[in-house]
Enzyme design. Structure first.
Site, PDB file in Angstrom:
ATOM      1  N   LYS A  24       4.922 -14.445  12.388  1.00  0.00           N
ATOM      2  CA  LYS A  24       5.431 -13.353  11.567  1.00  0.00           C
ATOM      3  C   LYS A  24       6.790 -12.903  12.092  1.00  0.00           C
ATOM      4  O   LYS A  24       7.072 -13.046  13.279  1.00  0.00           O
ATOM      5  CB  LYS A  24       4.484 -12.144  11.661  1.00  0.00           C
ATOM      6  CG  LYS A  24       3.192 -12.276  10.902  1.00  0.00           C
ATOM      7  CD  LYS A  24       2.396 -10.989  11.000  1.00  0.00           C
ATOM      8  CE  LYS A  24       1.081 -11.095  10.255  1.00  0.00           C
ATOM      9  NZ  LYS A  24       1.249 -11.313   8.806  1.00  0.00           N
TER      10      LYS A  24
ATOM     11  N   ARG B 268      -8.957 -15.151   6.073  1.00  0.00           N
ATOM     12  CA  ARG B 268      -9.911 -15.886   5.229  1.00  0.00           C
ATOM     13  C   ARG B 268     -10.637 -16.960   6.019  1.00  0.00           C
ATOM     14  O   ARG B 268     -11.764 -17.326   5.688  1.00  0.00           O
ATOM     15  CB  ARG B 268      -9.173 -16.443   4.000  1.00  0.00           C
ATOM     16  CG  ARG B 268      -8.046 -17.376   4.331  1.00  0.00           C
ATOM     17  CD  ARG B 268      -7.057 -17.542   3.163  1.00  0.00           C
ATOM     18  NE  ARG B 268      -6.221 -16.356   2.963  1.00  0.00           N
ATOM     19  CZ  ARG B 268      -5.306 -16.248   2.020  1.00  0.00           C
ATOM     20  NH1 ARG B 268      -5.084 -17.253   1.175  1.00  0.00           N
ATOM     21  NH2 ARG B 268      -4.587 -15.145   1.908  1.00  0.00           N
TER      22      ARG B 268
ATOM     23  N   ASP C  59      -2.630  -9.961  15.002  1.00  0.00           N
ATOM     24  CA  ASP C  59      -2.196 -11.050  14.129  1.00  0.00           C
ATOM     25  C   ASP C  59      -0.693 -11.289  14.279  1.00  0.00           C
ATOM     26  O   ASP C  59       0.118 -10.599  13.665  1.00  0.00           O
ATOM     27  CB  ASP C  59      -2.549 -10.719  12.666  1.00  0.00           C
ATOM     28  CG  ASP C  59      -2.164 -11.855  11.719  1.00  0.00           C
ATOM     29  OD1 ASP C  59      -1.842 -12.958  12.202  1.00  0.00           O
ATOM     30  OD2 ASP C  59      -2.197 -11.620  10.481  1.00  0.00           O
TER      31      ASP C  59
ATOM     32  N   GLU D 204      -5.035 -16.298   8.240  1.00  0.00           N
ATOM     33  CA  GLU D 204      -6.151 -16.514   9.177  1.00  0.00           C
ATOM     34  C   GLU D 204      -7.380 -15.683   8.854  1.00  0.00           C
ATOM     35  O   GLU D 204      -8.493 -16.064   9.220  1.00  0.00           O
ATOM     36  CB  GLU D 204      -5.676 -16.208  10.607  1.00  0.00           C
ATOM     37  CG  GLU D 204      -5.730 -14.736  11.034  1.00  0.00           C
ATOM     38  CD  GLU D 204      -4.823 -13.815  10.230  1.00  0.00           C
ATOM     39  OE1 GLU D 204      -3.864 -14.308   9.605  1.00  0.00           O
ATOM     40  OE2 GLU D 204      -5.091 -12.592  10.196  1.00  0.00           O
TER      41      GLU D 204
ATOM     42  N   ASP E 237      -5.314  -5.170  12.436  1.00  0.00           N
ATOM     43  CA  ASP E 237      -5.816  -6.237  11.573  1.00  0.00           C
ATOM     44  C   ASP E 237      -7.318  -6.479  11.789  1.00  0.00           C
ATOM     45  O   ASP E 237      -7.886  -7.411  11.240  1.00  0.00           O
ATOM     46  CB  ASP E 237      -5.006  -7.525  11.819  1.00  0.00           C
ATOM     47  CG  ASP E 237      -4.922  -8.417  10.594  1.00  0.00           C
ATOM     48  OD1 ASP E 237      -5.132  -7.910   9.476  1.00  0.00           O
ATOM     49  OD2 ASP E 237      -4.647  -9.626  10.761  1.00  0.00           O
TER      50      ASP E 237
ATOM     51  N   LYS F 251     -13.245  -8.421   8.654  1.00  0.00           N
ATOM     52  CA  LYS F 251     -12.218  -9.213   9.342  1.00  0.00           C
ATOM     53  C   LYS F 251     -11.839  -8.505  10.637  1.00  0.00           C
ATOM     54  O   LYS F 251     -11.416  -7.339  10.621  1.00  0.00           O
ATOM     55  CB  LYS F 251     -10.986  -9.354   8.433  1.00  0.00           C
ATOM     56  CG  LYS F 251      -9.753  -9.930   9.145  1.00  0.00           C
ATOM     57  CD  LYS F 251      -8.550 -10.067   8.194  1.00  0.00           C
ATOM     58  CE  LYS F 251      -7.284 -10.474   8.962  1.00  0.00           C
ATOM     59  NZ  LYS F 251      -6.099 -10.631   8.074  1.00  0.00           N
TER      60      LYS F 251
ATOM     61  N   ASP G  68      -0.925 -18.084   9.311  1.00  0.00           N
ATOM     62  CA  ASP G  68      -0.920 -16.637   9.107  1.00  0.00           C
ATOM     63  C   ASP G  68      -1.930 -16.207   8.040  1.00  0.00           C
ATOM     64  O   ASP G  68      -2.184 -15.024   7.874  1.00  0.00           O
ATOM     65  CB  ASP G  68       0.494 -16.178   8.734  1.00  0.00           C
ATOM     66  CG  ASP G  68       0.683 -14.672   8.908  1.00  0.00           C
ATOM     67  OD1 ASP G  68      -0.188 -14.032   9.535  1.00  0.00           O
ATOM     68  OD2 ASP G  68       1.713 -14.157   8.426  1.00  0.00           O
TER      69      ASP G  68
HETATM   70  N1  BES Z   1      -3.010  -9.441   8.241  1.00  0.00           N
HETATM   71  C1  BES Z   1      -2.180 -10.033   7.268  1.00  0.00           C
HETATM   72  C2  BES Z   1      -2.081  -9.206   5.987  1.00  0.00           C
HETATM   73  C3  BES Z   1      -1.447  -7.845   6.108  1.00  0.00           C
HETATM   74  C4  BES Z   1      -0.097  -7.679   5.835  1.00  0.00           C
HETATM   75  C5  BES Z   1      -2.208  -6.730   6.392  1.00  0.00           C
HETATM   76  C6  BES Z   1       0.470  -6.421   5.903  1.00  0.00           C
HETATM   77  C7  BES Z   1      -1.636  -5.476   6.464  1.00  0.00           C
HETATM   78  C8  BES Z   1      -0.295  -5.322   6.219  1.00  0.00           C
HETATM   79  C9  BES Z   1      -2.724 -11.404   6.883  1.00  0.00           C
HETATM   80  O1  BES Z   1      -3.360 -12.107   7.885  1.00  0.00           O
HETATM   81  C10 BES Z   1      -1.560 -12.229   6.466  1.00  0.00           C
HETATM   82  O2  BES Z   1      -0.719 -12.496   7.283  1.00  0.00           O
HETATM   83  N2  BES Z   1      -1.533 -12.628   5.200  1.00  0.00           N
HETATM   84  C11 BES Z   1      -0.485 -13.419   4.684  1.00  0.00           C
HETATM   85  C12 BES Z   1      -1.097 -14.432   3.743  1.00  0.00           C
HETATM   86  C13 BES Z   1      -0.138 -15.487   3.292  1.00  0.00           C
HETATM   87  C14 BES Z   1       0.292 -16.351   4.445  1.00  0.00           C
HETATM   88  C15 BES Z   1      -0.830 -16.307   2.232  1.00  0.00           C
HETATM   89  C16 BES Z   1       0.483 -12.501   3.962  1.00  0.00           C
HETATM   90  O3  BES Z   1       0.050 -11.522   3.356  1.00  0.00           O
HETATM   91  O4  BES Z   1       1.677 -12.753   4.027  1.00  0.00           O
HETATM   92 ZN    ZN Z   2      -4.205 -10.996   9.373  1.00  0.00          ZN
HETATM   93 MN    MN Z   3      -2.015 -13.237   9.063  1.00  0.00          MN
END
Ligand code: BES
Ligand code: ZN
Ligand code: MN
Length: 496
Positions: A268, A342, A261, A340, A279, A256, A338
């Site tokens: 966020k 996947r 992000d 993204e 990220d 990824k 968010d």
């Molecule tokens: N990049 C984030 C995940 C992340 C969070 C990595 C904290 C490192 C530290 C990812 O893209 C994300 O935002 N995931 C969301 C998924 C949700 C919307 C289903 C999350 O974890 O809140």
């Molecule tokens: Zn992310």
């Molecule tokens: Mn995200």
């Protein structure tokens, strides 16, 4: 960058490191040998004046030119069990404390010559600093120790030489991955990740293919296109191929590469958002792992994919509710912009399987829920084949990285059903890591061996430095990917 060499005689150095352990009864015992018995006695007497129990990473700095030794003597503990991990961690602490110095000697204990590789790793990982964006006036005592000399009677032993050589290659890859993830997001848009990949391709003579935003759109990479369309910095899909004539197995590694992000329209919160520059740690891991695998000339074929985009809100950004079409034709309802990672990975995973690899491993900072589940230092590993998950836990343990298996419960998949498309990109707020994995699994062919690594937690160290781990990017997963490639090459991991 720190230069590391292996010799049999102690050179003049600013710091001379000795290891000490704990005996069964808890007494402190010097493990490294140095000079005559009287020198050793002087050192032992000097240490006894400190409250030093030789726990792993415990450090004592003795006054300069003790017992006729040039430079400061530093004694570091490796505890009772004195495992390779203990040596790696302890040496990391010393290398970190030698920042600003010119030369550090490390006395490898005769009885622990087999730990030389781990010592070299700890030294080179601990010595890492990131000063690219500091002014010269701010560099005092912040620069990595310039030279580290491992001193061992067995310095000419082929096994030792090879272990140290491997450590140099692998840690260079880890540190390069750290550099990429530490680089500010304005300096590392997807085009710059591609430029870095080109450097790797040139250095290691790898085939490279980079799809730009036009090619991505034309070929139907709707996931990468959709995530990237809110940003002025266009997305890229990078493919590097390493081919070895002796190879019988083919490993695909998919990372990824979200260069920043923000969450997109599903924005966020501001707190800690700057850490989302990391990220792209999965992309950094696969690009540098293939570089190390090529440098080690492993008899295996490896193809690396980095799915790069910047996830920004904007006039052209994708919306919650949009339906995008993944590479290969499956449709996805984007309920949360968010989620993204996947979306870029599904495209890259479908593409990676066209190469018919024996195993696909994806690496991603995919879910905050992985941090909730396993804390800050342990990554989640998921695979439909338990034997593969278990192998990763073991390969990680041998490499100095921590993984723990999480399930892919098939009955949970229904929660990802969409009312308008083939699948939605989010489900329940509980078990978020599992849904990330289940979503990706939808894009894996039934007979395809596959491992998903969620490195959201260990990829970035928000707290202070520990052992050989600096604050900031850690270069997570590089070492484990290299170890897995080695395991496949020597038949320790058999794929069907
Ligand atoms: N990049 C984030 C995940 C992340 C969070 C990595 C904290 C490192 C530290 C990812 O893209 C994300 O935002 N995931 C969301 C998924 C949700 C919307 C289903 C999350 O974890 O809140
Ligand atoms: Zn992310
Ligand atoms: Mn995200």
């Amino acid at each position: 960058m720190t230069n590391l060499t292996l010799t049999s005689t102690l050179p003049a150095a600013d710091v001379v490191t000795l290891f000490a352990g704990q005996t069964k009864t808890g007494a402190v015992e010097l493990l490294s040998s140095i000079g005559t018995t009287s020198v050793v006695t002087k050192i032992q007497t000097a240490i006894s004046g400190f409250d030093f129990k030789a726990g792993v990473g415990d450090l004592v700095k003795l006054p300069g030119n003790l017992a006729g030794i040039t430079g400061n003597v530093v004694v570091v503990g490796v505890g009772k069990s004195q495992s390779h991990d203990d040596f790696r961690n302890a040496t990391g602490v010393v290398a970190r404390s030698a920042a600003g110095k010119r030369k550090m000697a490390v006395m490898v204990p005769v009885d622990h010559a087999d730990a030389a590789g781990a010592i070299a790793e700890g030294a080179l990982l601990g010595a890492y600093t990131f000063n690219e964006f500091r002014g010269v006036s701010n560099l005092a005592n912040r620069q990595s120790v310039k030279a580290i000399v491992l001193v061992s009677d067995a310095a000419k032993d082929a096994v030792l030489v090879q272990a140290v050589q491997r450590a140099k290659i692998v840690t260079a890859a880890v540190n390069q991955a750290r550099d990429l993830a530490n680089t500010p997001p304005n300096a590392l848009p997807p085009t710059q990740v591609a430029a870095f990949a080109k450097e790797i391709a040139t250095t290691h003579k790898l085939a490279i293919e980079v799809l730009d935003e036009k090619a991505l759109k034309r070929k139907g990479y709707g996931g990468i296109t959709g995530v990237g369309q809110g940003s002025a910095n266009p997305p890229r899909l990078i493919r590097l191929a390493y081919r070895n004539p002796k190879a019988t197995q083919h490993l695909a590694i998919v990372g990824k590469g979200i260069t920043f992000d923000t969450g997109g329209i599903s924005l966020k919160p501001h707190l800690g958002m700057h850490e989302m520059k990391a990220d792209m740690s999965g992309a950094a891991a696969v690009l540098n792992a293939i570089a190390a695998i090529a440098a080690l000339k492993l008899p295996i074929n490896v193809t690396a994919y980095a799915a790069c985009a910047e996830n920004m809100p904007g006039g052209n950004a994708q919306r919650p509710g949009d339906v995008v079409t993944a590479y290969g034709g499956r449709t996805v309802e984007v309920l949360n912009t968010d989620a993204e990672g996947r979306l870029v990975l599904m495209d890259a995973l479908v593409r990676a399987q066209e190469d018919a690899p024996d195993l696909v491993i994806d690496v991603a900072t995919l879910t905050g829920a992985a941090v909730v589940a396993l804390g800050r230092k342990i990554a989640a590993v998921m695979s439909p084949e338990d034997s593969l998950s278990n192998h990763v836990v073991d390969a990680g343990r041998r490499s100095g990285e921590r993984y723990w298996p999480l399930p892919l419960p098939t009955d949970y998949r229904a929660k990802l059903d969409s009312s308008v498309a083939d699948i939605a990109n989010i489900a329940d707020s509980y078990g978020g890591t599992l849904y990330g994995g289940l979503f990706l699994q939808d894009f894996i062919e039934p007979k395809q061996s596959w491992i998903h690594l969620d490195i959201a937690a260990p990829a970035f160290n928000s707290e202070g430095p520990t052992d050989y781990t600096p604050k900031g990017a850690t270069g997570s997963a590089v070492r484990t990917l290299v170890t897995i490639a080695e395991d496949i090459a020597v038949g320790l991991l058999k794929l069907t």
